[in-house]
Scaffold this motif. Structure first.
Motif, PDB file in Angstrom:
ATOM      1  N   HIS A   1       0.827  -1.201   0.000  1.00 21.12           N
ATOM      2  CA  HIS A   1       0.000   0.000   0.000  1.00 21.12           C
ATOM      3  C   HIS A   1       0.868   1.261   0.000  1.00 21.12           C
ATOM      4  O   HIS A   1       0.551   2.236  -0.676  1.00 21.12           O
TER       5      HIS A   1
ATOM      6  N   HIS B   1      -6.815  -3.414  -8.240  1.00 20.12           N
ATOM      7  CA  HIS B   1      -7.445  -2.985  -6.995  1.00 20.12           C
ATOM      8  C   HIS B   1      -7.460  -4.115  -5.982  1.00 20.12           C
ATOM      9  O   HIS B   1      -7.298  -5.282  -6.324  1.00 20.12           O
ATOM     10  N   GLY B   2      -7.686  -3.735  -4.759  1.00 17.56           N
ATOM     11  CA  GLY B   2      -7.794  -4.714  -3.685  1.00 17.56           C
ATOM     12  C   GLY B   2      -9.203  -5.261  -3.598  1.00 17.56           C
ATOM     13  O   GLY B   2     -10.087  -4.892  -4.374  1.00 17.56           O
TER      14      GLY B   2
ATOM     15  N   LYS C   1     -11.119   0.137  -8.965  1.00 15.71           N
ATOM     16  CA  LYS C   1     -11.800  -0.815  -9.845  1.00 15.71           C
ATOM     17  C   LYS C   1     -12.566  -0.083 -10.947  1.00 15.71           C
ATOM     18  O   LYS C   1     -12.513  -0.475 -12.115  1.00 15.71           O
TER      19      LYS C   1
ATOM     20  N   CYS D   1     -10.681   1.560   3.109  1.00 15.99           N
ATOM     21  CA  CYS D   1     -10.305   0.399   2.290  1.00 15.99           C
ATOM     22  C   CYS D   1     -11.219   0.182   1.088  1.00 15.99           C
ATOM     23  O   CYS D   1     -10.800   0.298  -0.066  1.00 15.99           O
TER      24      CYS D   1
ATOM     25  N   HIS E   1     -10.580   0.857  -2.938  1.00 18.84           N
ATOM     26  CA  HIS E   1     -10.548  -0.300  -3.838  1.00 18.84           C
ATOM     27  C   HIS E   1     -11.612  -0.174  -4.933  1.00 18.84           C
ATOM     28  O   HIS E   1     -11.353  -0.478  -6.098  1.00 18.84           O
TER      29      HIS E   1
END
Length: 116
Positions: free
Chosen positions: A50, A104-105, A98, A90, A94
């Motif tokens: 990160h 992305h996470g 996306k 978070c 993300h």
């Protein structure tokens, strides 16, 4: 005369490069940490990944301090509402990544939280 200026410039450049590298290394923090995730279980967090990607510690640490168990402590004191970190930090980031087609996470709770 030009040789002296060149040498001074080289020395200054080396000193500045060293200082910037030392500052960057000092601000790295751990490679991976387990974040307190309440009843849903801990969140194994790739901290270094990160940091490399975001490049601004304040994106997260404006919400909670850079200290061990900060999120757990803040939640216990009522300073962080349940799911605030997940929803406002978070998952939000993300999902934005996306939408733009970037890597992305995870975007769901169960993807990150690990029950013991």
């Amino acid at each position: 005369m030009n040789r002296h200026i060149s040498m001074i410039t080289l020395v200054i450049t080396l000193i500045l490069t060293f200082c910037m590298a030392a500052t960057h290394a000092a601000n790295q923090g751990p490679d991976r940490i387990d974040i307190y995730g309440g009843r849903s279980g801990k969140v194994p967090f790739p901290h270094a990944q990160h940091q490399d990607r975001i490049n601004d510690c304040n994106v997260c640490h404006s919400v909670f301090p850079q200290e061990t168990e900060a999120i757990r402590k803040m939640k216990e004191k009522g300073m962080l509402k349940p799911k605030k970190v997940m929803n406002l930090q978070c998952i939000k980031c993300h999902k934005e990544e996306k939408k733009t087609g970037k890597p992305h996470g995870p975007v769901t709770c169960s993807t990150c939280h690990v029950k013991s």
